[in-house]
Motif scaffolding. Structure first.
Motif, PDB file in Angstrom:
ATOM      1  N   LEU A   1       0.833  -1.198   0.000  1.00  0.00           N
ATOM      2  CA  LEU A   1       0.000   0.000   0.000  1.00  0.00           C
ATOM      3  C   LEU A   1       0.875   1.259   0.000  1.00  0.00           C
ATOM      4  N   ARG A   2       0.551   2.171  -0.884  1.00  0.00           N
ATOM      5  CA  ARG A   2       1.375   3.365  -1.070  1.00  0.00           C
ATOM      6  C   ARG A   2       1.158   4.401   0.032  1.00  0.00           C
ATOM      7  N   TRP A   3       2.257   5.011   0.451  1.00  0.00           N
ATOM      8  CA  TRP A   3       2.275   6.179   1.327  1.00  0.00           C
ATOM      9  C   TRP A   3       1.853   5.928   2.761  1.00  0.00           C
ATOM     10  N   ILE A   4       1.746   4.658   3.172  1.00  0.00           N
ATOM     11  CA  ILE A   4       1.518   4.377   4.589  1.00  0.00           C
ATOM     12  C   ILE A   4       2.531   3.343   5.063  1.00  0.00           C
ATOM     13  N   ASP A   5       2.641   3.250   6.361  1.00  0.00           N
ATOM     14  CA  ASP A   5       3.492   2.237   6.966  1.00  0.00           C
ATOM     15  C   ASP A   5       2.749   1.701   8.181  1.00  0.00           C
ATOM     16  N   THR A   6       2.936   0.440   8.478  1.00  0.00           N
ATOM     17  CA  THR A   6       2.320  -0.168   9.650  1.00  0.00           C
ATOM     18  C   THR A   6       3.413  -0.840  10.471  1.00  0.00           C
ATOM     19  N   PRO A   7       3.152  -1.153  11.726  1.00  0.00           N
ATOM     20  CA  PRO A   7       4.173  -1.794  12.557  1.00  0.00           C
ATOM     21  C   PRO A   7       4.713  -3.073  11.913  1.00  0.00           C
ATOM     22  N   GLU A   8       5.979  -3.316  12.181  1.00  0.00           N
ATOM     23  CA  GLU A   8       6.685  -4.465  11.614  1.00  0.00           C
ATOM     24  C   GLU A   8       6.423  -5.723  12.438  1.00  0.00           C
ATOM     25  N   ALA A   9       6.121  -6.818  11.751  1.00  0.00           N
ATOM     26  CA  ALA A   9       5.906  -8.100  12.416  1.00  0.00           C
ATOM     27  C   ALA A   9       7.241  -8.676  12.884  1.00  0.00           C
ATOM     28  N   GLN A  10       7.165  -9.519  13.879  1.00  0.00           N
ATOM     29  CA  GLN A  10       8.358 -10.210  14.370  1.00  0.00           C
ATOM     30  C   GLN A  10       8.824 -11.189  13.306  1.00  0.00           C
ATOM     31  N   LYS A  11      10.089 -11.108  12.956  1.00  0.00           N
ATOM     32  CA  LYS A  11      10.673 -11.982  11.943  1.00  0.00           C
ATOM     33  C   LYS A  11      11.260 -13.218  12.622  1.00  0.00           C
ATOM     34  N   PRO A  12      11.351 -14.333  11.898  1.00  0.00           N
ATOM     35  CA  PRO A  12      11.979 -15.524  12.473  1.00  0.00           C
ATOM     36  C   PRO A  12      13.378 -15.189  12.989  1.00  0.00           C
ATOM     37  N   GLY A  13      13.684 -15.654  14.174  1.00  0.00           N
ATOM     38  CA  GLY A  13      14.983 -15.416  14.777  1.00  0.00           C
ATOM     39  C   GLY A  13      15.074 -14.124  15.577  1.00  0.00           C
TER      40      GLY A  13
ATOM     41  N   GLU B   1      -0.583   4.004  22.379  1.00  0.00           N
ATOM     42  CA  GLU B   1       0.634   3.613  23.087  1.00  0.00           C
ATOM     43  C   GLU B   1       1.403   4.857  23.531  1.00  0.00           C
ATOM     44  N   PRO B   2       1.652   5.001  24.817  1.00  0.00           N
ATOM     45  CA  PRO B   2       2.368   6.196  25.276  1.00  0.00           C
ATOM     46  C   PRO B   2       3.832   6.234  24.848  1.00  0.00           C
ATOM     47  N   ASP B   3       4.439   5.084  24.591  1.00  0.00           N
ATOM     48  CA  ASP B   3       5.859   5.024  24.258  1.00  0.00           C
ATOM     49  C   ASP B   3       6.054   4.307  22.917  1.00  0.00           C
ATOM     50  N   LEU B   4       5.276   4.715  21.946  1.00  0.00           N
ATOM     51  CA  LEU B   4       5.233   4.065  20.642  1.00  0.00           C
ATOM     52  C   LEU B   4       6.545   4.196  19.873  1.00  0.00           C
ATOM     53  N   ILE B   5       6.975   3.087  19.269  1.00  0.00           N
ATOM     54  CA  ILE B   5       8.075   3.129  18.304  1.00  0.00           C
ATOM     55  C   ILE B   5       7.415   3.131  16.922  1.00  0.00           C
ATOM     56  N   LEU B   6       7.553   4.230  16.201  1.00  0.00           N
ATOM     57  CA  LEU B   6       6.971   4.322  14.863  1.00  0.00           C
ATOM     58  C   LEU B   6       7.631   3.308  13.932  1.00  0.00           C
ATOM     59  N   PRO B   7       6.890   2.824  12.923  1.00  0.00           N
ATOM     60  CA  PRO B   7       7.450   1.806  12.027  1.00  0.00           C
ATOM     61  C   PRO B   7       8.794   2.183  11.404  1.00  0.00           C
ATOM     62  N   ASN B   8       8.943   3.421  10.944  1.00  0.00           N
ATOM     63  CA  ASN B   8      10.207   3.802  10.304  1.00  0.00           C
ATOM     64  C   ASN B   8      11.373   3.797  11.303  1.00  0.00           C
ATOM     65  N   GLU B   9      11.104   4.078  12.579  1.00  0.00           N
ATOM     66  CA  GLU B   9      12.141   4.014  13.603  1.00  0.00           C
ATOM     67  C   GLU B   9      12.441   2.564  13.988  1.00  0.00           C
ATOM     68  N   PHE B  10      11.389   1.742  14.001  1.00  0.00           N
ATOM     69  CA  PHE B  10      11.554   0.332  14.348  1.00  0.00           C
ATOM     70  C   PHE B  10      12.484  -0.373  13.348  1.00  0.00           C
ATOM     71  N   LYS B  11      12.336  -0.023  12.069  1.00  0.00           N
ATOM     72  CA  LYS B  11      13.146  -0.652  11.025  1.00  0.00           C
ATOM     73  C   LYS B  11      14.642  -0.381  11.196  1.00  0.00           C
ATOM     74  N   LYS B  12      14.974   0.678  11.907  1.00  0.00           N
ATOM     75  CA  LYS B  12      16.375   1.031  12.136  1.00  0.00           C
ATOM     76  C   LYS B  12      17.014   0.245  13.276  1.00  0.00           C
ATOM     77  N   LEU B  13      16.180  -0.420  14.090  1.00  0.00           N
ATOM     78  CA  LEU B  13      16.694  -1.170  15.225  1.00  0.00           C
ATOM     79  C   LEU B  13      17.416  -2.431  14.757  1.00  0.00           C
ATOM     80  N   SER B  14      18.410  -2.829  15.496  1.00  0.00           N
ATOM     81  CA  SER B  14      19.136  -4.062  15.204  1.00  0.00           C
ATOM     82  C   SER B  14      18.637  -5.133  16.178  1.00  0.00           C
ATOM     83  N   LEU B  15      17.807  -6.032  15.663  1.00  0.00           N
ATOM     84  CA  LEU B  15      17.248  -7.092  16.505  1.00  0.00           C
ATOM     85  C   LEU B  15      17.813  -8.437  16.079  1.00  0.00           C
ATOM     86  N   SER B  16      18.119  -9.271  17.081  1.00  0.00           N
ATOM     87  CA  SER B  16      18.626 -10.609  16.742  1.00  0.00           C
ATOM     88  C   SER B  16      17.703 -11.659  17.298  1.00  0.00           C
TER      89      SER B  16
END
Length: 169
Positions: free
Chosen positions: A34-46, A154-169
């Motif tokens: 979908l163009r011009w929107i972003d939604t929260p990122e799902a948990q990826k395997p691992g 959510e009072p302490d929301l991580i926006l989707p574009n900020e979440f994508k910058k996180l390094s998760l393992s």
């Protein structure tokens, strides 16, 4: 063959997340972002975390996916593909049953607080339909935020574009 900026009558086949789905167009699959929107990122395997903010983000990803499933389930969808992205998905404007701001899926996801605006900054020539979508996305995102709807509650929301910058393992 899909032609950009042409309206296609489709049906939902599969919803990946709150802003990505596969549509059925006359038996052919059309993978859509979908163009011009972003939604929260799902948990990826691992990916794992004990951080409550990250766990809440993943929970909102599920909520956004369910919201999109409920919007498109057993409904006719009009998809207007614009271009392909780096993942070979068609970036599309999508509507429920007819082309109008009231039926635009991107606007509806933002209105319910399940999506946020993710707007272009490199283009300045928009047609009337595109301007209507842009205005709708901006207005409904701001309204949902003010009303604390959906993920905006959510009072302490991580926006989707900020979440994508996180390094998760």
């Amino acid at each position: 063959m899909i032609t950009p900026v042409t309206a296609y009558n489709c049906f939902s086949k599969f919803v990946f997340d709150g802003d990505t789905l596969t549509l059925d167009f006359r038996g052919a699959e059309l993978r859509v972002r979908l163009r011009w929107i972003d939604t929260p990122e799902a948990q990826k395997p691992g990916q794992n975390s004990t951080d409550p903010r990250i766990l809440k983000h993943w929970e909102w990803a599920q909520n956004a996916k369910l919201a999109l499933i409920n919007l498109v389930k057993e409904r006719a969808i009009i998809a207007i593909p614009i271009e392909k992205d780096q993942f070979d998905r068609w970036i599309c404007d999508c509507y429920l049953e007819k082309i109008s701001a009231a039926t635009n899926i991107q606007i509806l996801q933002c209105k319910s607080g399940m999506g946020v605006s993710f707007l272009p900054f490199n283009r300045f020539a928009y047609n009337t339909r595109e301007l209507t979508i842009l205005r709708g996305i901006i207005t409904e995102t701001a309204s949902a935020n003010r009303k604390k709807l959906g993920l905006w509650s959510e009072p302490d929301l991580i926006l989707p574009n900020e979440f994508k910058k996180l390094s998760l393992s």
